[in-house]
Design an enzyme around this catalytic site. Structure first.
Site, mmCIF file in Angstrom:
data_model
loop_
_atom_site.group_PDB
_atom_site.id
_atom_site.type_symbol
_atom_site.label_atom_id
_atom_site.label_comp_id
_atom_site.label_asym_id
_atom_site.label_seq_id
_atom_site.Cartn_x
_atom_site.Cartn_y
_atom_site.Cartn_z
ATOM 1 N N ILE A 124 6.839 -3.828 -9.172
ATOM 2 C CA ILE A 124 6.651 -4.505 -7.884
ATOM 3 C C ILE A 124 7.626 -5.680 -7.808
ATOM 4 O O ILE A 124 7.620 -6.552 -8.682
ATOM 5 C CB ILE A 124 5.217 -5.058 -7.756
ATOM 6 C CG1 ILE A 124 4.186 -3.946 -8.013
ATOM 7 C CG2 ILE A 124 4.988 -5.672 -6.388
ATOM 8 C CD1 ILE A 124 2.773 -4.474 -8.228
ATOM 9 N N TYR A 139 -12.446 7.041 -12.421
ATOM 10 C CA TYR A 139 -12.558 5.761 -11.688
ATOM 11 C C TYR A 139 -13.212 4.705 -12.575
ATOM 12 O O TYR A 139 -12.699 3.592 -12.716
ATOM 13 C CB TYR A 139 -13.387 5.988 -10.424
ATOM 14 C CG TYR A 139 -13.494 4.797 -9.517
ATOM 15 C CD1 TYR A 139 -12.362 4.264 -8.898
ATOM 16 C CD2 TYR A 139 -14.722 4.207 -9.238
ATOM 17 C CE1 TYR A 139 -12.459 3.179 -8.042
ATOM 18 C CE2 TYR A 139 -14.835 3.129 -8.377
ATOM 19 C CZ TYR A 139 -13.707 2.616 -7.776
ATOM 20 O OH TYR A 139 -13.813 1.540 -6.920
ATOM 21 N N VAL A 175 2.030 0.773 -6.368
ATOM 22 C CA VAL A 175 2.039 -0.318 -7.362
ATOM 23 C C VAL A 175 2.010 0.186 -8.808
ATOM 24 O O VAL A 175 2.062 -0.620 -9.739
ATOM 25 C CB VAL A 175 0.896 -1.347 -7.133
ATOM 26 C CG1 VAL A 175 1.094 -2.073 -5.817
ATOM 27 C CG2 VAL A 175 -0.477 -0.698 -7.221
ATOM 28 N N ASP A 231 0.862 -1.195 0.000
ATOM 29 C CA ASP A 231 0.000 0.000 0.000
ATOM 30 C C ASP A 231 0.890 1.233 0.000
ATOM 31 O O ASP A 231 1.946 1.223 0.649
ATOM 32 C CB ASP A 231 -0.890 -0.022 1.261
ATOM 33 C CG ASP A 231 -2.159 0.786 1.093
ATOM 34 O OD1 ASP A 231 -2.050 2.000 0.832
ATOM 35 O OD2 ASP A 231 -3.257 0.211 1.224
#
Ligand code: UDP
Length: 315
Positions: free
Chosen positions: A62, A146, A58, A32
């Site tokens: 990663i 979104y 992220v 996070d």
């Protein structure tokens, strides 16, 4: 021990997933960047040997050592207030973040589960919403950051499935709520419960005639993990089909809390969907899943949590 990576592991749903996976015997790595998540959500987990927290964004590469059996991609601002404040970060975590987490799953041979959303249906012209409805989204409106990020993420996950035979699951989450829903994140349940706790006016946007279907977090997490365990590739609605107007929600909050608050009416946000309700026939058939906690009971539990947090000086 199976081992899971949970991105957004310090967020609302992510932290619940970490806790439940640990209790089912998984080793868990939470990743996070703490943009909207908080370490308070996982402070009971951090002492456990089987839990690891990595502070990382992220949207950057990663790197995780060791075997990975499942990657659950839950990192993203998820409240309208948050994604309107962080429009580009929201688009990036849905696109670049999904690409990176898919790459991690591919490299490690892990199963991939994407947190998607009822927002992919936009302001739906079909009601209730079934998974084969393609939606009615305004790509250039403020909410588009979104909605389109999640639609892109779904497309990317399916492309990895088709091109690389990656084992993918896509959960479409409908308005989940419960303990650890951050005070001040702007969602209607946290707003109303905290306003009631403070005897402040409940802020209904528009005339309150718009509807939502609220799913208690324990039901949501149980459904998500059942989907992870299943063989179902492709999107699945996990939500509670009991539908309420926002005004009904406000009245229920006043009744349950006994608060003295009045109800005030504020402007409706741009592109606020007029109605939303999942058709959960697919989840019932494939997973044998149904929600068990009704809105009244879920609100009562969530209100108790806010009260206890308040006593501990945390909200
Ligand atoms: N809403 C409201 N008062 C608030 C916060 C939200 O009336 O203080 C309304 C909002 O306009 C929407 C519904 O409640 O119609 C659900 O909003 P939320 O932000 O929780 O999630 P959404 O379903 O819009 O993603």
């Amino acid at each position: 021990m199976p081992r899971a990576i949970v991105t957004g592991g310090a967020g609302f749903l992510g932290s619940h997933l970490c806790r439940e996976l640990l209790s089912r015997g998984w080793d868990v790595v939470a990743i996070d960047n703490l943009l909207t998540g908080t370490l308070d959500n996982i402070d009971d987990l951090r002492a456990l040997d089987r839990f690891e927290f990595i502070e990382h964004d992220v949207t950057e590469e990663i790197l995780v050592d060791g075997t990975v059996d499942a990657v659950l991609h839950f990192a993203s601002p998820a409240s309208p207030r948050d994604y309107l404040e962080h429009p580009i970060k929201t688009l990036k975590v849905g696109s670049l973040g999904t690409h990176n987490t898919l790459g991690l799953a591919k490299a490690t041979g892990a199963r991939f589960l994407l947190a998607s959303t009822s927002e992919v249906y936009g302001d739906p012209l079909v009601h209730p919403q079934r998974e084969d409805y393609w939606g009615n989204v305004n790509p250039v409106g403020p909410r588009g950051v979104y909605d389109e990020a999640k639609r892109f993420a779904e497309a990317m996950a399916m492309a990895y499935h088709r091109a690389h035979d990656l084992d993918v699951r896509i959960v479409r989450i409908f308005n989940s709520y419960g303990p650890f829903l951050r005070q001040g994140d702007g969602r209607v349940v946290s707003n109303f419960l905290v306003q009631a706790l403070d005897d402040k006016p409940l802020t209904v946007y528009g005339d309150g005639g718009q509807t939502r279907s609220f799913c208690y977090v324990d039901d949501e997490v149980r459904g998500i993990l059942a989907l992870l365990d299943s063989d179902w590739v492709g999107p699945m609605n996990i939500g509670n089909p009991d539908e309420f107007t926002v005004l009904e929600l406000a009245q229920l909050v006043l009744e349950l809390t006994g608060a003295d608050s009045e109800i005030v009416f504020d402007p409706l946000p741009v592109d606020d969907p007029t109605r939303r309700r999942p058709d959960i026939g697919l989840a019932e058939r494939v997973l044998g899943w149904r929600p068990e906690v009704d809105l009244r009971e879920g609100l009562r539990r969530t209100y108790e949590w806010y009260r206890r947090e308040r006593e501990r000086g945390r909200v």
